[in-house]
Design a protein around this motif. Structure first.
Motif, mmCIF file in Angstrom:
data_model
loop_
_atom_site.group_PDB
_atom_site.id
_atom_site.type_symbol
_atom_site.label_atom_id
_atom_site.label_comp_id
_atom_site.label_asym_id
_atom_site.label_seq_id
_atom_site.Cartn_x
_atom_site.Cartn_y
_atom_site.Cartn_z
ATOM 1 N N ALA A 274 1.199 -0.730 -0.079
ATOM 2 C CA ALA A 274 0.168 -0.325 0.258
ATOM 3 C C ALA A 274 1.237 1.454 -0.078
ATOM 4 O O ALA A 274 1.949 1.198 0.595
ATOM 5 N N GLY A 275 0.442 2.336 -0.936
ATOM 6 C CA GLY A 275 0.681 3.046 -0.045
ATOM 7 C C GLY A 275 0.495 4.583 0.558
ATOM 8 O O GLY A 275 -0.181 4.088 1.670
ATOM 9 N N PRO B 83 1.717 6.164 6.624
ATOM 10 C CA PRO B 83 2.528 5.907 5.976
ATOM 11 C C PRO B 83 2.857 4.380 4.915
ATOM 12 O O PRO B 83 2.262 3.804 5.420
ATOM 13 N N ILE B 84 3.907 4.585 3.868
ATOM 14 C CA ILE B 84 4.230 3.246 3.057
ATOM 15 C C ILE B 84 4.785 3.140 4.279
ATOM 16 O O ILE B 84 5.525 3.631 5.448
ATOM 17 N N SER B 85 4.589 1.521 4.646
ATOM 18 C CA SER B 85 5.694 0.219 5.632
ATOM 19 C C SER B 85 6.903 0.726 5.823
ATOM 20 O O SER B 85 6.784 0.742 4.465
ATOM 21 N N PHE C 70 2.387 8.957 15.798
ATOM 22 C CA PHE C 70 2.144 7.842 16.719
ATOM 23 C C PHE C 70 2.786 7.157 16.618
ATOM 24 O O PHE C 70 4.392 6.429 15.511
ATOM 25 N N PRO C 71 3.404 5.731 17.264
ATOM 26 C CA PRO C 71 4.434 4.531 17.177
ATOM 27 C C PRO C 71 4.097 3.456 16.277
ATOM 28 O O PRO C 71 5.330 3.214 15.825
ATOM 29 N N ASN C 72 3.143 3.737 15.279
ATOM 30 C CA ASN C 72 3.273 3.237 14.503
ATOM 31 C C ASN C 72 3.238 3.469 12.854
ATOM 32 O O ASN C 72 3.183 3.631 12.067
ATOM 33 N N TYR C 73 3.379 5.659 13.172
ATOM 34 C CA TYR C 73 4.187 6.057 12.513
ATOM 35 C C TYR C 73 3.661 7.001 11.514
ATOM 36 O O TYR C 73 3.589 7.533 11.029
ATOM 37 N N SER C 74 1.747 6.447 12.245
ATOM 38 C CA SER C 74 1.331 7.325 11.129
ATOM 39 C C SER C 74 1.093 8.766 11.802
ATOM 40 O O SER C 74 1.586 8.637 13.114
#
Lengths: 114, 108
Positions: A2-3, A25-27, A69-73
């Motif tokens: 996913a982009g 964001p991109i993984s 956030f910790p998951n970078y979102s």
């Protein structure tokens, strides 16, 4: 893969309201930047976050805030909306906060303030 | 602060013709990136230039970084309708500073 994904795609608000825009964001990318693009102009830098820390801030009033956030979102918040806040809000992710990284943009959230 | 100016603002091109768009900075740049935004779309990365005088080609697109690293150009040969969009140069510092863009319209 996913982009960069942004939500919502469109939003209509009235003056004085508050809005929250979201970006994934991109993984594997750890940096997220936010831009405002008014019709007919180039994107204007609002914020950059890397590893949950603010790395840069553009010339926008304090009504604009963001976090990562910790998951970078990331979320972009705009308080006390003005008519002039109507624009396309773009999120871009990159691998790190390095200036030479390629920025990958999401499709944007189009905000209309009435 | 860092500013990036692009000329022309608009470019109307006959299909099959060549054109060049220019990007000028008030300061020396460490690198420059070019992005393309199709109508209704989002910016998409095209190329990055880092070295003084660097020239890079992508099919019909030729990108150049000036010797003083204060300007850059994008030259498109044999323009096609798929080239329609806005081309932005950016100064990549601690933030991306976008130029105003060159809006390209192609006449078939």
């Amino acid at each position: 893969d996913a982009g960069v994904t942004q939500s919502p795609t469109h939003l209509i608000k009235t003056r004085g309201q508050q809005v929250t825009l979201r970006c994934s964001p991109i993984s594997g990318h750890k940096s997220v930047s936010w831009y405002q693009q008014v019709l007919g102009q180039g994107p204007q830098f609002i914020f950059q976050y890397y590893e949950k820390e603010e790395r840069g801030r553009g010339n926008f009033p304090d009504r604009f805030s963001a976090r990562q956030f910790p998951n970078y979102s990331s979320e972009l918040n705009v308080n006390a909306l003005l008519l002039g806040d109507s624009a396309l809000y773009l999120c871009a992710s990159s691998e790190t906060g390095d200036a030479k990284n390629i920025q990958y943009f999401g499709a944007g959230t189009r905000l209309s303030v009435l | 602060g860092q500013q990036v100016m692009q000329i022309p603002q608009y470019q109307h091109v006959q299909e099959g013709e060549d054109f060049t768009t220019y990007c000028n900075s008030s300061t020396t740049l460490s690198n420059i990136q070019w992005y393309k935004q199709r109508p209704g779309g989002h910016p998409v990365f095209l190329i990055q230039l880092v070295k003084s005088g660097e020239v890079k080609k992508q099919k019909r697109l030729t990108f150049q970084f000036g010797e003083a690293k204060k300007n850059s150009s994008l030259h498109i040969t044999a323009t096609q309708t798929t080239d329609v969009g806005t081309y932005f140069c950016t100064a990549a510092g601690n933030k991306l500073t976008f130029g105003g863009g060159t809006r390209v319209l192609v006449k078939p």
